[in-house]
Design a protein around this motif. Structure first.
Motif, PDB file in Angstrom:
ATOM      1  N   ARG A 219       0.849  -1.196   0.000  1.00 49.29           N
ATOM      2  CA  ARG A 219       0.000   0.000   0.000  1.00 49.29           C
ATOM      3  C   ARG A 219       0.884   1.245   0.000  1.00 49.29           C
ATOM      4  O   ARG A 219       1.748   1.410   0.848  1.00 49.29           O
ATOM      5  N   VAL A 220       0.654   2.097  -0.979  1.00 45.32           N
ATOM      6  CA  VAL A 220       1.348   3.381  -1.096  1.00 45.32           C
ATOM      7  C   VAL A 220       0.303   4.459  -0.883  1.00 45.32           C
ATOM      8  O   VAL A 220      -0.812   4.363  -1.412  1.00 45.32           O
ATOM      9  N   HIS A 221       0.628   5.468  -0.093  1.00 45.41           N
ATOM     10  CA  HIS A 221      -0.343   6.545   0.092  1.00 45.41           C
ATOM     11  C   HIS A 221       0.316   7.908   0.018  1.00 45.41           C
ATOM     12  O   HIS A 221       1.514   8.059   0.245  1.00 45.41           O
ATOM     13  N   ALA A 222      -0.508   8.889  -0.378  1.00 47.50           N
ATOM     14  CA  ALA A 222      -0.065  10.279  -0.463  1.00 47.50           C
ATOM     15  C   ALA A 222      -0.648  11.017   0.724  1.00 47.50           C
ATOM     16  O   ALA A 222      -1.859  11.019   0.931  1.00 47.50           O
ATOM     17  N   ASP A 223       0.233  11.625   1.523  1.00 46.48           N
ATOM     18  CA  ASP A 223      -0.187  12.408   2.683  1.00 46.48           C
ATOM     19  C   ASP A 223      -0.113  13.891   2.339  1.00 46.48           C
ATOM     20  O   ASP A 223       0.779  14.323   1.612  1.00 46.48           O
ATOM     21  N   SER A 224      -1.014  14.652   2.910  1.00 45.98           N
ATOM     22  CA  SER A 224      -0.956  16.107   2.781  1.00 45.98           C
ATOM     23  C   SER A 224       0.086  16.639   3.750  1.00 45.98           C
ATOM     24  O   SER A 224       0.660  15.885   4.540  1.00 45.98           O
ATOM     25  N   ALA A 225       0.299  17.924   3.714  1.00 44.97           N
ATOM     26  CA  ALA A 225       1.274  18.542   4.628  1.00 44.97           C
ATOM     27  C   ALA A 225       0.913  18.277   6.091  1.00 44.97           C
ATOM     28  O   ALA A 225       1.784  18.199   6.939  1.00 44.97           O
ATOM     29  N   GLY A 226      -0.360  18.112   6.390  1.00 39.21           N
ATOM     30  CA  GLY A 226      -0.799  17.838   7.755  1.00 39.21           C
ATOM     31  C   GLY A 226      -0.783  16.365   8.101  1.00 39.21           C
ATOM     32  O   GLY A 226      -1.350  15.948   9.101  1.00 39.21           O
ATOM     33  N   ALA A 227      -0.146  15.542   7.259  1.00 34.36           N
ATOM     34  CA  ALA A 227      -0.013  14.093   7.460  1.00 34.36           C
ATOM     35  C   ALA A 227      -1.343  13.352   7.352  1.00 34.36           C
ATOM     36  O   ALA A 227      -1.482  12.244   7.840  1.00 34.36           O
ATOM     37  N   ARG A 228      -2.320  13.953   6.696  1.00 30.54           N
ATOM     38  CA  ARG A 228      -3.599  13.286   6.458  1.00 30.54           C
ATOM     39  C   ARG A 228      -3.524  12.530   5.138  1.00 30.54           C
ATOM     40  O   ARG A 228      -3.040  13.065   4.135  1.00 30.54           O
ATOM     41  N   VAL A 229      -3.963  11.266   5.101  1.00 29.63           N
ATOM     42  CA  VAL A 229      -3.936  10.475   3.871  1.00 29.63           C
ATOM     43  C   VAL A 229      -4.956  11.058   2.895  1.00 29.63           C
ATOM     44  O   VAL A 229      -6.136  11.178   3.209  1.00 29.63           O
ATOM     45  N   ILE A 230      -4.477  11.405   1.703  1.00 27.91           N
ATOM     46  CA  ILE A 230      -5.317  11.987   0.668  1.00 27.91           C
ATOM     47  C   ILE A 230      -5.750  10.930  -0.336  1.00 27.91           C
ATOM     48  O   ILE A 230      -6.863  10.928  -0.821  1.00 27.91           O
ATOM     49  N   SER A 231      -4.846  10.010  -0.676  1.00 27.64           N
ATOM     50  CA  SER A 231      -5.118   8.968  -1.657  1.00 27.64           C
ATOM     51  C   SER A 231      -4.221   7.786  -1.357  1.00 27.64           C
ATOM     52  O   SER A 231      -3.119   7.949  -0.825  1.00 27.64           O
ATOM     53  N   SER A 232      -4.675   6.575  -1.712  1.00 25.61           N
ATOM     54  CA  SER A 232      -3.825   5.399  -1.532  1.00 25.61           C
ATOM     55  C   SER A 232      -4.093   4.398  -2.641  1.00 25.61           C
ATOM     56  O   SER A 232      -5.133   4.442  -3.307  1.00 25.61           O
ATOM     57  N   SER A 233      -3.137   3.508  -2.832  1.00 25.24           N
ATOM     58  CA  SER A 233      -3.216   2.501  -3.878  1.00 25.24           C
ATOM     59  C   SER A 233      -2.361   1.311  -3.451  1.00 25.24           C
ATOM     60  O   SER A 233      -1.504   1.436  -2.578  1.00 25.24           O
ATOM     61  N   VAL A 234      -2.567   0.172  -4.091  1.00 26.80           N
ATOM     62  CA  VAL A 234      -1.771  -1.026  -3.825  1.00 26.80           C
ATOM     63  C   VAL A 234      -0.973  -1.346  -5.078  1.00 26.80           C
ATOM     64  O   VAL A 234      -1.515  -1.321  -6.194  1.00 26.80           O
ATOM     65  N   THR A 235       0.320  -1.652  -4.906  1.00 29.01           N
ATOM     66  CA  THR A 235       1.154  -1.963  -6.060  1.00 29.01           C
ATOM     67  C   THR A 235       0.711  -3.257  -6.724  1.00 29.01           C
ATOM     68  O   THR A 235       0.237  -4.191  -6.085  1.00 29.01           O
ATOM     69  N   GLY A 236       0.895  -3.297  -8.044  1.00 28.83           N
ATOM     70  CA  GLY A 236       0.572  -4.483  -8.820  1.00 28.83           C
ATOM     71  C   GLY A 236       1.728  -5.467  -8.803  1.00 28.83           C
ATOM     72  O   GLY A 236       2.750  -5.260  -8.135  1.00 28.83           O
ATOM     73  N   ALA A 237       1.594  -6.541  -9.561  1.00 29.30           N
ATOM     74  CA  ALA A 237       2.623  -7.586  -9.621  1.00 29.30           C
ATOM     75  C   ALA A 237       3.963  -7.034 -10.097  1.00 29.30           C
ATOM     76  O   ALA A 237       5.019  -7.544  -9.731  1.00 29.30           O
ATOM     77  N   ASP A 238       3.925  -5.954 -10.905  1.00 26.85           N
ATOM     78  CA  ASP A 238       5.148  -5.353 -11.419  1.00 26.85           C
ATOM     79  C   ASP A 238       5.710  -4.270 -10.496  1.00 26.85           C
ATOM     80  O   ASP A 238       6.699  -3.615 -10.814  1.00 26.85           O
ATOM     81  N   GLY A 239       5.075  -4.053  -9.339  1.00 26.12           N
ATOM     82  CA  GLY A 239       5.540  -3.053  -8.392  1.00 26.12           C
ATOM     83  C   GLY A 239       5.058  -1.646  -8.683  1.00 26.12           C
ATOM     84  O   GLY A 239       5.358  -0.714  -7.961  1.00 26.12           O
TER      85      GLY A 239
END
Length: 85
Positions: free
Chosen positions: A13-33
């Motif tokens: 799971r990879v996620h993008a945090d805002s400056a306030g450390a709040r998760v804005i979006s997340s995704s899971v890597t595929g078989a190819d990373g």
């Protein structure tokens, strides 16, 4: 002597945090990373699970732009030693 092993990891799971450390979006890597996140313009920090010891990656997204960002993780070393027999 130890040497690092390079690999692409699936199901992370990879996620993008805002400056306030709040998760804005997340995704899971595929078989190819690979992963893909949709976020609006702004500054974010990309992160992966702490257990993988990945360096946080700061990114700036401009309106209408796509960016590429790779996460570098310290998941271990492989050690090879001669057989003592």
């Amino acid at each position: 002597f130890p040497y690092p092993t390079l690999f692409r990891s699936a199901d992370v799971r990879v996620h993008a945090d805002s400056a306030g450390a709040r998760v804005i979006s997340s995704s899971v890597t595929g078989a190819d990373g690979r992963y893909s996140l949709r976020v609006g313009p702004g500054r974010y920090v990309l992160r992966a699970p702490a257990s993988l010891r990945c360096r946080p990656v700061p990114v700036t997204v401009s309106p209408g732009a796509a960016i590429r960002a790779d996460l570098t993780c310290a998941v271990g070393l492989v050690s090879v030693s001669p057989d003592s027999a």
